[in-house]
Enzyme design. Structure first.
Site, PDB file in Angstrom:
ATOM      1  N   SER A   8     -17.175  71.480  60.204  1.00 49.48           N
ATOM      2  CA  SER A   8     -17.590  71.582  61.601  1.00 49.48           C
ATOM      3  C   SER A   8     -17.275  70.338  62.421  1.00 49.48           C
ATOM      4  CB  SER A   8     -19.097  71.841  61.683  1.00 49.48           C
ATOM      5  OG  SER A   8     -19.806  70.800  61.045  1.00 49.48           O
TER       6      SER A   8
ATOM      7  N   ASP B  19     -26.614  68.135  68.345  1.00 52.58           N
ATOM      8  CA  ASP B  19     -27.642  68.911  67.655  1.00 52.58           C
ATOM      9  C   ASP B  19     -28.137  68.071  66.477  1.00 52.58           C
ATOM     10  OD1 ASP B  19     -25.692  69.202  65.704  1.00 52.58           O
ATOM     11  OD2 ASP B  19     -25.314  71.325  66.106  1.00 52.58           O
TER      12      ASP B  19
ATOM     13  N   HIS C  47     -24.504  67.186  64.586  1.00 50.14           N
ATOM     14  CA  HIS C  47     -23.181  66.918  65.158  1.00 50.14           C
ATOM     15  C   HIS C  47     -23.196  65.987  66.362  1.00 50.14           C
ATOM     16  CE1 HIS C  47     -22.947  70.860  63.067  1.00 50.14           C
ATOM     17  NE2 HIS C  47     -21.896  70.256  62.550  1.00 50.14           N
TER      18      HIS C  47
END
Ligand SMILES: *[C@@H]1O[C@H](CO)[C@@H](O)[C@H](O)[C@H]1NC(C)=O
Ligand SMILES: *[C@@H]1O[C@H](CO)[C@@H](O)[C@H](O)[C@H]1NC(C)=O
Ligand SMILES: *[C@@H]1O[C@H](CO)[C@@H](O)[C@H](O)[C@H]1NC(C)=O
Ligand SMILES: *[C@@H]1O[C@H](CO)[C@@H](O)[C@H](O)[C@H]1NC(C)=O
Ligand SMILES: *[C@@H]1O[C@H](CO)[C@@H](O)[C@H](O)[C@H]1NC(C)=O
Length: 352
Positions: free
Chosen positions: A37, A327, A330
């Site tokens: 990610s 978040d 990240h």
């Protein structure tokens, strides 16, 4: 009059000839991305998984608020790196049907959020395993050769910059989280060795497929991710030093393996992306970077929300630039830009 236009004409011919005989080939004609990610620009939008981010408030600061599947409020570090090499400002995701090989010829992303080196990690959220990312890369090579012709495609593949960012999920999503999984089979040092072994095989397969400029990022200080801080029972909010130690031990082993490959393989430059050092510096010196909070994320409470838990009902901070994390895992776009700048200044400049 006559002479002037003749001169202009000659000058034009001259420039044309110079351009034809010395094609201005960018030193890095494409960026090719593998990983999780931290570098997925939208592939998970096109697979069945819970590890997604193509909804608000993800992407709220990206070109009019487009949730592209990037796990941030804006662009990722790889987008900034692509731009720094004079390539597009957004690297397209390979599975996105709105792009074709023309766009992919200057940059392509095979990464998948929630994946890892270990097949067992990609199984947790049914995302794209690393070996499949390599399969997609092989398919891409065939398409690129059809599009650019054998010779130019070969040149593109040799001169491209390969960026790989992966590994955190093997530890925090898999090893430390899945009961009766890898932690029953391996002690931590043995699991580190197992993962470094997979990383080596992976780099060898990229090399055998023509990669010559490779940036492999190590593990971040994973004990300082907001999610991990929130799990501390006795010292809530502090970094988990044990996890940080695992990350730095792992990075030493990873670098050792990369040094050997640099020695043994012909014509390759494999650089180590020191994400650990960069993030630690930001976390320890937030003032220098003008961050007000480096311990919790902007989205929701900032301690647990990510993916579907960070959604349009989450009351988020008003200015994500004040936060290091978007978040609970990240980075914000602002931190991604800092990461990219530092990487360009300290490591990637060798490819400029
Ligand atoms: C939003 O992102 C998607 C996926 O990358 C893209 O197809 C679309 O054109 C973008 N929309 C805008 C308004 O930028
Ligand atoms: C992961 O799975 C692929 C496909 O089944 C297999 O080829 C590969 O050997 C596996 N990797 C490891 C380290 O077990
Ligand atoms: C190494 O680079 C040189 C010069 O570009 C080239 O002639 C040679 O074939 C390359 N060797 C390998 C093994 O890639
Ligand atoms: C990178 O280098 C440029 C030019 O030397 C400098 O302006 C910039 O502040 C540096 N960025 C970082 C994050 O170190
Ligand atoms: C390596 O890639 C990471 C993104 O994962 C980036 O932050 C860093 O700037 C890159 N460094 C090098 C040396 O390419």
């Amino acid at each position: 009059m006559m002479t002037q236009s003749l001169l202009q004409w000659l000058l034009f011919i001259h420039i044309l000839l110079v351009c034809m005989t010395q094609p201005s080939i960018a030193k890095v004609p494409a960026v090719i991305i593998f990983g999780d990610s931290t570098v997925d620009t939208g592939n998970n939008n096109y697979i069945q998984t819970l590890a997604k981010s193509n909804f608000k408030p993800y992407g709220r600061d990206l070109q009019g608020g487009n949730a592209t599947g990037r796990f941030s409020n804006g662009r990722l570090a790889v987008d900034f790196i692509s731009e720094a090499f004079g390539l597009p400002k957004l690297v397209p995701a390979y599975l996105d049907p709105s792009y074709d090989i023309k766009e992919f010829s200057t940059g392509v992303c095979f990464a998948s959020a929630a994946t890892g080196y270990d097949n067992a990690t990609s199984d947790v959220f049914s995302v794209i395993p690393l070996w499949k990312e390599v399969d997609y890369f092989k398919e891409y090579q065939t398409k690129l050769k059809d599009f650019q012709g054998e010779n130019l495609a070969q040149k593109t593949l040799t001169q491209a910059l390969y960026i790989i960012s992966i590994g955190t999920n093997d530890f925090i999503e898999n090893y430390y989280t899945m009961p009766s999984g890898r932690s029953n089979e391996y002690g931590v040092p043995e699991y580190e060795d197992f993962i470094v072994g997979i990383a080596k095989q992976f780099l060898m397969s990229l090399y055998n497929l023509g990669a010559r400029k490779i940036n492999l990022t190590g593990l971040p200080p994973m004990g300082c991710l907001p999610l991990e801080r929130s799990k501390r029972l006795l010292s809530l909010g502090n970094c988990n030093d044990d996890y940080n130690k695992v990350a730095s031990d792992f990075n030493v082993k990873l670098k050792g393996m990369m040094d050997l490959l640099n020695r043994d393989l012909v014509n390759v430059t494999i650089v180590y992306g020191d994400i650990y050092g960069i993030l630690m510096d930001v976390i320890q010196n937030p003032d220098i970077y003008d961050f007000e909070d480096v311990a919790v994320g902007c989205c929701g409470t900032g301690v647990i929300e990510m993916s579907y838990l960070c959604n349009s009902r989450s009351l988020s901070c008003s200015d994500a630039d004040k936060y290091a994390f978007w978040d609970s895992i990240h980075p914000t776009e602002k931190l991604n830009k800092i990461i990219a700048d530092k990487m360009m200044n300290t490591t990637l400049h060798v490819f400029l």
